[in-house]
Design a protein around this motif. Structure first.
Motif, PDB file in Angstrom:
ATOM      1  N   TYR A   1      63.705  64.198   5.689  1.00 46.30           N
ATOM      2  CA  TYR A   1      64.554  65.275   6.196  1.00 46.30           C
ATOM      3  C   TYR A   1      64.232  66.580   5.465  1.00 46.30           C
ATOM      4  CZ  TYR A   1      67.578  62.449   9.192  1.00 46.30           C
ATOM      5  OH  TYR A   1      68.067  61.677  10.216  1.00 46.30           O
TER       6      TYR A   1
ATOM      7  N   TYR B   1      65.982  69.301   5.314  1.00 43.91           N
ATOM      8  CA  TYR B   1      67.103  69.975   4.653  1.00 43.91           C
ATOM      9  C   TYR B   1      67.202  69.590   3.183  1.00 43.91           C
ATOM     10  CZ  TYR B   1      70.128  65.798   4.667  1.00 43.91           C
ATOM     11  OH  TYR B   1      70.671  64.561   4.444  1.00 43.91           O
ATOM     12  N   LYS B   2      66.737  68.364   2.847  1.00 46.38           N
ATOM     13  CA  LYS B   2      66.806  67.929   1.454  1.00 46.38           C
ATOM     14  C   LYS B   2      65.901  68.775   0.568  1.00 46.38           C
ATOM     15  CE  LYS B   2      68.144  63.107   2.274  1.00 46.38           C
ATOM     16  NZ  LYS B   2      69.388  63.170   1.455  1.00 46.38           N
TER      17      LYS B   2
ATOM     18  N   TYR C   1      72.193  70.871  13.460  1.00 49.05           N
ATOM     19  CA  TYR C   1      72.203  70.074  12.235  1.00 49.05           C
ATOM     20  C   TYR C   1      73.221  70.679  11.263  1.00 49.05           C
ATOM     21  CZ  TYR C   1      67.658  68.374  13.891  1.00 49.05           C
ATOM     22  OH  TYR C   1      66.639  67.830  14.644  1.00 49.05           O
TER      23      TYR C   1
ATOM     24  N   VAL D   1      74.937  70.027   7.218  1.00 44.83           N
ATOM     25  CA  VAL D   1      75.015  69.272   5.974  1.00 44.83           C
ATOM     26  C   VAL D   1      76.043  69.954   5.078  1.00 44.83           C
ATOM     27  CG1 VAL D   1      73.136  70.551   4.854  1.00 44.83           C
ATOM     28  CG2 VAL D   1      73.723  68.258   4.035  1.00 44.83           C
TER      29      VAL D   1
ATOM     30  N   GLU E   1      75.470  65.854  -1.960  1.00 40.81           N
ATOM     31  CA  GLU E   1      75.607  65.746  -0.513  1.00 40.81           C
ATOM     32  C   GLU E   1      76.794  64.857  -0.140  1.00 40.81           C
ATOM     33  OE1 GLU E   1      73.169  63.962   3.321  1.00 40.81           O
ATOM     34  OE2 GLU E   1      72.033  64.574   1.531  1.00 40.81           O
TER      35      GLU E   1
ATOM     36  N   PHE F   1      76.040  64.598   6.432  1.00 45.95           N
ATOM     37  CA  PHE F   1      74.965  65.171   7.242  1.00 45.95           C
ATOM     38  C   PHE F   1      75.156  64.678   8.675  1.00 45.95           C
ATOM     39  CE2 PHE F   1      70.878  64.663   9.406  1.00 45.95           C
ATOM     40  CZ  PHE F   1      70.457  65.985   9.416  1.00 45.95           C
TER      41      PHE F   1
ATOM     42  N   ASP G   1      73.955  65.428  13.084  1.00 51.45           N
ATOM     43  CA  ASP G   1      73.251  66.197  14.111  1.00 51.45           C
ATOM     44  C   ASP G   1      73.901  65.894  15.454  1.00 51.45           C
ATOM     45  OD1 ASP G   1      72.268  63.680  14.914  1.00 51.45           O
ATOM     46  OD2 ASP G   1      70.466  63.928  13.714  1.00 51.45           O
TER      47      ASP G   1
END
Length: 654
Positions: free
Chosen positions: A82, A84-85, A139, A141, A148, A151, A153
């Motif tokens: 992913y 976004y990480k 998306y 998060v 986190e 998350f 979508d």
């Protein structure tokens, strides 16, 4: 004995380390996180996507930034990871590292290139939510103190593409500061609107309901025009642009730079601002260097070629030029030139050398092709230079005249009569009187324990019309400054070093002006007030200046009773009241003819005198009056006389 040993070594981990020491990755404050998040949205605009950015300050203290770029990548990459990480949860990860490659990146000139801004802002926040609106998918998060939480979508059924980030800096990280300051947001948006022409910033304050837009269609050019008072403009806004490629050292790789230079000359306005990749360079660096170098070189060259220097005159300095220069630079580079993560200063030998050479050439061409503008600029620069040199000479002269101790003032200042030291350590009064003729009666009629007197030697200089050089050559003015002891306030841009004012050094509890109750006396009173207004306005603002009203008429009855009238109206009222009991009406001929007892009773005795405190109310109206009657507005004075003379004639006739 110390317990320091193997078990003493601890690791905070990356997240814990950043939260404990945010400065370790360049985050200097809670406000700095706003620059990091906003900078990513601005980079999208420079890449050609999105012309509006919405910012809101939310009721819980958090901030939301919403842009309409391409939406930050948050889905899976070809390796099943992913994205976004990497963007929000991994330091030194981002998509702007290849912007110096020949095939290019989506971010040719990017504000953020270090890959730590978004992650650092996340790590140092109480909560951090990022949403990416892609064509088909939304998306989202959410993080709690960098960890986190959620998350998700979902299908995008109509939201415009772009990125929205909401976060609140953590008070525990930033020493009790958790809310990004509104003033900081506003100042940042004002700056970014200037340097990003065509990009609109819209700020919503959810606490007040206010909506404010920051937008300059033509960016810096439009901004400079708003700054320039048309009455004082010497030139229109001039702009130069260039893109170049080079390197700092032989071993370095080539990189590209872009420079946009905007300037205008103005008699009264001075302004300098330097930006790099949209970030305001608060501490300057390379752009400041090439601006100073280029303008001084070219203006000095043309002054010499046109024989405008006086014989043996010193070379022009950048201070002489910048006093009338409005200049804004906006530079870009394909590699990071910032000296640190705060992005307040850049350093580049290549940029300094290449832009200096290029800008000199551009300025020379401009001067040749615009001789009228060049003539105005050269002459104004010389005016500034000579005014500065004159001010410096005046400063040294004044410093010399006011230097040393102020003991034994009585023997050193003509017309000054001191007083005894107050037993209660209360500051005494200083009384200004009109001429030495008034000194006898006022000196005899005062209380020597707390009242000092300074008898002015004739009418003093009109300080509103005179320049500082003339003012400080006037012995009476210098003596006044010495006696007051608090220094002076100077509002000239060339004489800033003359500001020595310190209210704590004022030697008197009151400054009292006593003049004859006639036209000449009122004129002298006005000139004294003008000198104080020009040189020490704080004394008026803080209520230290007083006028003691002296009687204009003495009315004696047949029973030897004495009545005082301070103006014609009071005299008429007394005459009407006393009628046939009046023996004599005598008009005051001046303070010098008053007896010591009368001076004490009417103007000296704190119990019986009439003091009028000079107040700073109606400042604009007062300044207009000073300018009209004591300034250079001859036409205005004539007009006033024509319109108002009949009132005074009627008074005299009646």
């Amino acid at each position: 004995m110390s317990n320091y040993g193997n078990d003493s070594i601890q690791s905070l981990g990356i997240l814990g380390g950043v939260r404990a020491k945010p400065a370790s990755i360049g985050l200097e404050s809670h406000n700095h996180t706003f620059l990091e998040i906003l900078g990513n949205s601005i980079d999208e605009f420079h890449a050609g996507y999105g012309s509006e950015i919405f910012i809101s300050k939310n009721t819980d203290g958090s901030v939301t930034v919403r842009d309409f770029g391409r939406g930050v990548p948050m889905g899976k990459n070809s390796n099943g990871e992913y994205a976004y990480k990497k963007v929000f949860d991994l330091l030194w990860a981002g998509g702007k590292y290849k912007n110096n490659e020949e095939d290019g990146s989506d971010y040719k000139y990017s504000l953020g290139t270090n890959g730590v801004g978004a992650t650092g802002s996340n790590y140092t926040s109480d909560f951090f939510t990022a949403t990416s609106f892609k064509e088909d998918t939304i998306y989202t998060v959410r993080y709690n103190k960098g960890v986190e939480e959620v998350f998700s979508d979902e299908d995008n059924t109509g939201e415009k593409i772009g990125t929205e980030i909401t976060w609140k800096p953590s008070e525990e990280v930033f020493r009790g500061k958790g809310e990004i300051d509104n003033d900081f947001i506003i100042t940042t948006l004002e700056d970014q609107a200037i340097v990003n022409g065509g990009l609109k910033f819209v700020f919503f304050d959810m606490n007040t309901g206010l909506r404010t837009e920051y937008f300059y269609e033509n960016g810096v050019s439009d901004f400079i025009k708003t700054m320039s008072n048309e009455e004082h403009v010497l030139t229109d806004v001039v702009s130069f642009s260039t893109e170049q490629k080079g390197k700092d050292n032989e071993s370095d790789k080539d990189y590209r730079i872009k420079a946009n230079i905007f300037f205008s000359f103005n008699r009264e306005t001075s302004y300098k601002r330097y930006y790099h990749n949209s970030s305001w360079l608060e501490n300057g660096g390379t752009p400041e260097d090439f601006i100073k170098n280029s303008f001084v070189y070219v203006i000095d060259k043309f002054l010499k070629e046109n024989s405008l220097y006086n014989k043996n005159e010193k070379k022009i300095s950048f201070d002489d030029i910048s006093d009338s220069l409005i200049v804004v630079t906006s530079t870009y580079s394909t590699i990071s030139l910032f000296t640190d993560q705060t992005k307040k200063k850049i350093g580049s030998d290549f940029m300094k050398q290449s832009i200096t050479k290029w800008l000199r050439e551009q300025l020379e061409v401009y001067f040749v092709e615009n001789p009228n503008d060049a003539d105005l600029i050269l002459k104004q620069a010389l005016v500034n230079k000579r005014s500065r040199e004159k001010a410096e000479k005046t400063r040294l002269d004044v410093k010399k005249k006011l230097g040393g101790t102020v003991n034994n003032l009585t023997s050193r200042i003509d017309g000054f009569v001191g007083c005894k030291k107050s037993k209660n350590n209360i500051k005494p009064e200083l009384i200004f009187v009109e001429g030495k003729s008034a000194l006898g009666s006022t000196q005899q009629g005062r209380d020597a324990n707390f009242q000092a007197i300074y008898a002015l030697r004739g009418k003093i200089l009109n300080c509103l019309k005179a320049d500082y050089d003339k003012i400080f050559k006037n012995e009476i003015i210098i003596d006044m400054i010495k006696l007051l002891g608090c220094g002076i306030e100077v509002k000239s841009k060339h004489s800033k070093d003359l500001n020595t004012f310190d209210l704590n050094k004022l030697r008197w509890s009151k400054i009292i002006i006593i003049t004859d109750a006639d036209v000449d006396g009122f004129h002298i009173r006005t000139l004294i007030l003008t000198a104080i207004y020009r040189l020490m306005p704080t004394l008026i603002e803080e209520g230290y200046i007083y006028i003691a009203e002296s009687p204009l008429f003495t009315i004696t009855t047949k029973k030897k009773e004495v009545f005082l009238a301070y103006n014609d109206r009071e005299k008429d009222q007394l005459v009407s009241k006393l009628g046939n009991t009046i023996n004599e009406i005598k008009r005051s001929k001046g303070l010098g003819e008053n007896s010591a007892k009368m001076m004490w009773d009417t103007t000296m005795n704190p119990e019986t005198r009439k003091l009028v405190k000079v107040m700073p109310t109606d400042v604009d109206k007062t300044l207009d009056a000073f300018e009209l009657f004591l300034g250079d507005n001859l036409a205005g004075r004539k007009e006033y006389i024509e319109e108002n003379l009949h009132h005074w004639i009627e008074d005299v006739v009646s």
